[in-house]
Enzyme design. Structure first.
Site, short mmCIF file in Angstrom:
data_model
loop_
_atom_site.label_atom_id
_atom_site.label_comp_id
_atom_site.label_asym_id
_atom_site.label_seq_id
_atom_site.Cartn_x
_atom_site.Cartn_y
_atom_site.Cartn_z
N LEU A 51 -13.74 7.74 -2.37
CA LEU A 51 -12.53 8.09 -1.60
C LEU A 51 -12.42 9.59 -1.31
CD1 LEU A 51 -9.60 7.26 -0.62
CD2 LEU A 51 -8.86 7.83 -2.92
N PHE B 19 1.70 13.44 4.85
CA PHE B 19 0.82 12.29 4.62
C PHE B 19 1.00 11.29 5.75
CE2 PHE B 19 -1.78 10.29 1.28
CZ PHE B 19 -2.19 11.42 0.59
N HIS C 292 -9.21 2.17 3.69
CA HIS C 292 -8.87 3.58 3.75
C HIS C 292 -9.76 4.23 4.80
CE1 HIS C 292 -8.08 7.72 2.72
NE2 HIS C 292 -7.15 7.33 1.87
N HIS D 128 -9.90 -0.41 0.10
CA HIS D 128 -9.25 0.52 -0.81
C HIS D 128 -8.14 -0.12 -1.63
CE1 HIS D 128 -7.74 4.33 -2.25
NE2 HIS D 128 -6.60 4.22 -1.62
N ARG E 251 0.02 -0.61 3.38
CA ARG E 251 0.69 0.34 2.50
C ARG E 251 0.60 1.75 3.06
NH1 ARG E 251 -1.11 3.80 -1.18
NH2 ARG E 251 -3.18 2.95 -1.53
N THR F 210 -9.24 11.79 0.00
CA THR F 210 -7.81 11.58 0.20
C THR F 210 -7.33 11.86 1.62
OG1 THR F 210 -5.58 12.25 -0.47
CG2 THR F 210 -7.27 13.93 -0.62
N GLU F 211 -6.30 11.09 1.99
CA GLU F 211 -5.57 11.32 3.22
C GLU F 211 -4.91 12.71 3.20
OE1 GLU F 211 -3.47 7.73 4.36
OE2 GLU F 211 -1.70 8.94 4.76
N GLN G 234 -6.20 -3.15 2.50
CA GLN G 234 -6.21 -1.87 3.19
C GLN G 234 -7.60 -1.25 3.20
OE1 GLN G 234 -3.97 1.89 1.71
NE2 GLN G 234 -3.03 1.21 3.60
N ASP H 145 -8.41 -9.26 -12.54
CA ASP H 145 -8.32 -10.16 -13.69
C ASP H 145 -6.96 -10.87 -13.77
OD1 ASP H 145 -10.87 -9.31 -14.32
OD2 ASP H 145 -10.18 -7.75 -15.69
N GLY I 127 -3.10 -4.33 -19.21
CA GLY I 127 -3.43 -3.26 -18.28
C GLY I 127 -2.82 -1.95 -18.72
N ARG J 277 -2.62 4.10 7.74
CA ARG J 277 -4.04 3.86 7.50
C ARG J 277 -4.64 2.73 8.34
NH1 ARG J 277 -3.87 4.73 0.94
NH2 ARG J 277 -3.67 7.00 1.07
#
Lengths: 234, 588
Positions: free
Chosen positions: B252, B119, B242, B353, B398, B254-255, B240, B221, B14, B286
């Site tokens: 998306l 946020f 969003h 999300h 989260r 954003t918040e 979650q 994966d 990754g 959220r």
């Protein structure tokens, strides 16, 4: 439902002696808006059709291709705006691996050649290195590059000399670091570009500006580097 | 059939934020390290993160890491492990400062310091008032961070294997991890990567849902590889949603839009969050906002011809703020919602999300599984970080901007643990088992030889529809039980998926089939774990069990894929240095 017609570049070195254009026709509904949505649908019909894609929102830079003769990202292009049959080809000037997938080694090699990282050997302070909002503003229009290669692969100078000319994407990145008040290697960076090919093969054709899906202006950045070269010489 | 072997001290699977932060630790320590990535690293999904990365820098108002910790524990609905949460919140300021030193182009305040915005769920003094904690580069923070980390890795000469897909984890007889198998996509060849330590930083799996903010590549994966190798998955019922995905498109928003002052409106033009969260309003966490939005729609106050979305209004911020702080959002709204937010509100719906669950790890990034009496015995040589891992800092929900923080804090921590392990415990490589590549080769050869099988797109769509319908924002017993049955039927179909493309060269049909084999493991784990949890906590909102039940359910789920069984392990209630934050009612 509306019909859309496509003509798509196909080449699989495993079985094809040479590339060919394949026609597709597909019924599309109101939810099929973006060109990428449609290509994904085509792949559901013919799983051999090969292309890169990931974020589908114009930020990862995977699905750059040549769309009706102009480079762009499939995910932010509305298919309905395009003249049919919609002709899709791989980005020009780079070796084709398969179908719409090109070998981007040369493109990234040029990006790496400009040392794309902040060079500052002074010991870092405990907190952030301060930068005024005005100085930070200098990076706008530079740092947002997504390395999709639409620009460099639309540039004739890059087509002729991909090994010697850095190309618009790499030069935009070079200026991004020159313009950063935290970077202390401006002279070294200018030295690195002081060469008949690396920088000066840009003939301000401005194809790069025309195709950039993020609305960036590599030609302007290149102009600023050229100005700095001139100023440094006098 | 002999499979070529490549040998490294460490292998990282990754190339997103977590993988590349870990890679820096390993490359700079001089260990021979390989980073495998399905896509060129800057195309990893970290690039799509928008709003910010949290750290109690206190650049705008007073802030403390203890408050950040409190918010994270409360945000997690007390399912987060408090040692890991303390670790992350304490390390946050230095992690963000380090990114700045690496060259990340953060926005700036007048005094030259990093710009911070409000946020969801970020507060001063344990819930009192909102605080500006999210460090931002406009609304392209993930892009700025991912490119910076890639650039730093170029400087460190990290060896990337670009467009290589890891296939399976290799464990020896003792259960220790000694490498992975991987497919070179360009040639179709399978290789063994023999390593002293392996890190999974494979990201999320939001593509189990029909509508998701996630990229095509987010196919779990690492989780699929774990399930096939007998490693359990933790807390997979917690996904979650969003609050602000573009209605219809899933992309998306954003918040940070609400952080800058944007508000949610129902069909009556009412700012309904004032009713649900009188204190934090639109900046509640959220899970809370997503449920409130769904409730508005369920009660008939949704917008549009089908009354199925709400509106995100930000035109009152003025064109200057929108152009300066939210330029990417404006671009997305114009391209994907057909509205210019300077003039019109954006239609939004809660959209899948983020995966709170994942591969069980501790705060050192070590993968830990139950063994005998020990609920958390280390799997030697195996590490995980980022969204694929469950440390668990996010618990049942989260907080926005804690994901980018998670990537760099635990990427670095896992990298440090690997360096230490390799130096102190692994002078040389453990031998590979004789059948190291057997499973991967069998998977590929089945795909090549399958006839009269199932179509990949059809089966994937069936999976996505099932998960979307059965593991949504609001859940109930009947729906979940039905979902468990349906998803296991889909899993049977996955065993027979077939591809027509048999080419060796860059066979993306094969990659998608292999990805589906990973996705289905995540989907089954999700439904079985969700069906078992008889309470409501964080993102798991259960109509038949509407209260949080700390007596019975303050525990982590562990799902084993081989026999689809669940066990549980305790939540870590002991922080590293501060006092335990005991559970209380979660209001905002």
């Amino acid at each position: 439902m509306t019909k859309a017609r496509f003509s798509i570049y196909r080449y699989d070195p495993d079985k094809d002696a040479k590339p060919y254009m394949q026609d597709y026709e597909i019924e599309l509904g109101p939810n099929d808006v973006k060109l990428l949505d449609v290509i994904v649908k085509l792949k559901a019909m013919d799983d051999t059709l090969s292309f890169r894609r990931s974020c589908r929102e114009g930020i990862c830079g995977s699905d750059a291709m040549n769309i009706n003769g102009k480079n762009g990202l499939a995910c932010v292009t509305n298919w309905a705006d395009l003249k049919q049959p919609i002709e899709l080809r791989p980005l020009p000037g780079l070796p084709v691996i398969r179908d719409l997938i090109v070998d981007m080694t040369q493109f990234f090699k040029q990006y790496h050649s400009i040392k794309p990282y902040v060079i500052n050997d002074t010991p870092p302070p405990e907190r952030e290195r301060l930068q005024s909002p005005e100085d930070r503003l200098e990076l706008d229009g530079l740092y947002e590059c997504i390395l999709c290669a639409c620009c460099s692969t639309s540039c004739p100078s890059f087509w002729w000399n991909p090994d010697k000319f850095v190309g618009p994407a790499g030069l935009l990145a070079a200026y991004r670091f020159i313009a950063d008040t935290r970077d202390l290697a401006t002279n070294e960076r200018l030295d690195n570009l002081e060469d008949p090919y690396r920088l000066f093969r840009c003939h301000t054709i401005m194809n790069c500006v025309d195709v950039c899906p993020k609305g960036l202006n590599p030609t302007k950045a290149i102009g600023k580097i050229k100005d700095m070269m001139v100023k440094r010489a006098v | 059939m002999t499979v070529p072997v490549r040998r490294f001290d460490a292998v990282i699977v990754g190339g997103g934020g977590a993988g590349m932060r870990a890679a820096l630790q390993l490359s700079e320590s001089g260990l021979k390290t390989a980073v495998l990535s399905k896509v060129f690293p800057t195309r990893s999904h970290t690039v799509a993160a928008q709003g910010g990365i949290s750290a109690s820098l206190g650049n705008v108002q007073e802030d403390r890491w203890e408050w950040h910790m409190y918010d994270t524990v409360k945000g997690s609905d007390w399912l987060g492990d408090q040692d890991a949460i303390e670790f992350m919140c304490r390390k946050a300021p230095e992690a963000v400062i380090e990114l700045e030193h690496f060259g990340m182009p953060f926005d700036r305040l007048e005094n030259g310091k990093i710009y911070q915005r409000p946020f969801g769920g970020h507060t001063q003094n344990n819930g009192e008032t909102p605080v500006q904690r999210a460090c931002a580069a406009a609304d392209r923070t993930g892009h700025a961070m991912l490119h910076t980390l890639y650039q730093r890795n170029v400087r460190a000469n990290t060896q990337f294997f670009v467009e290589w897909m890891a296939l399976d984890l290799i464990r020896d007889e003792a259960g220790d991890v000694v490498g992975v198998t991987a497919l070179e996509m360009e040639t179709g060849e399978v290789y063994i990567f023999h390593a002293k330590a392996v890190l999974f930083a494979t990201g999320g799996a939001g593509r189990i849902y029909a509508a998701s903010t996630n990229a095509f590549i987010n196919t779990g994966d690492g989780l699929g590889m774990c399930v096939r190798a007998g490693i359990p998955l933790e807390d997979m019922e917690f996904w979650q949603f969003h609050p602000t995905g573009v209605a219809g498109a899933g992309v998306l928003i954003t918040e940070g839009v609400r952080g800058e002052g944007g508000i949610l409106l129902n069909a009556n033009g009412e700012r309904f969050m004032e009713r649900y969260a009188p204190n934090l309003k639109d900046l509640a966490p959220r899970d809370f906002v997503a449920r409130s939005m769904e409730q508005e729609v369920l009660e008939g106050r949704g917008c549009g011809p089908n009354k199925d979305y709400v509106l995100l209004k930000l035109d009152h911020l003025g064109p200057d703020i929108i152009k300066q702080r939210l330029p990417g959002i404006r671009e997305i709204a114009i391209k994907f919602a057909g509205v210019d937010p300077i003039k019109e509100p954006i239609p939004v719906i809660p959209t899948c999300h983020y995966m709170m669950g994942g591969i069980p790890t501790n705060y050192r990034g070590e993968v830990v599984i139950p063994q005998g009496d020990n609920p958390e015995a280390r799997v030697n040589g195996f590490y995980a970080a980022g969204e694929c891992a469950c440390a668990s800092v996010h618990g049942a929900n989260r907080l926005g901007t804690n994901s980018l923080l998670d990537l760099v804090v635990f990427g670095k921590s896992a990298g440090d643990s690997m360096v230490e392990f390799i130096r102190n415990e692994m002078p040389t490589w453990k031998p590979l088992p004789a059948n190291a590549a057997e499973r991967s080769l069998a998977r590929i050869s089945r795909l090549d030889n399958q006839t009269n099988g199932e179509d990949v797109t059809e089966v994937r769509t069936a999976m996505q529809r099932t998960v979307q319908a059965r593991a949504a924002v609001f859940r109930n017993s009947e729906n979940l039980a039905q979902g468990v049955k349906e998803i296991q039927e889909v899993a049977e179909r996955v065993k027979r998926i077939q591809i027509k493309d048999k080419s060796k060269v860059f066979n993306t049909a094969r990659v998608e089939a292999l990805e589906l084999e990973n996705l289905i493991e995540v989907a089954v784990a999700t439904l079985i774990s969700a069906d078992a949890r008889k309470e409501s906590r964080g993102a798991h909102a259960h109509a038949d069990f509407q209260q949080r039940d700390d007596e019975v359910w303050m525990k982590h789920t562990l799902y084993y894929g081989d026999d689809r069984r669940l066990t549980y392990k305790p939540v870590h209630t002991k922080p590293l240095s501060v006092d335990y934050i005991p559970p209380k009612e979660r209001t905002f």
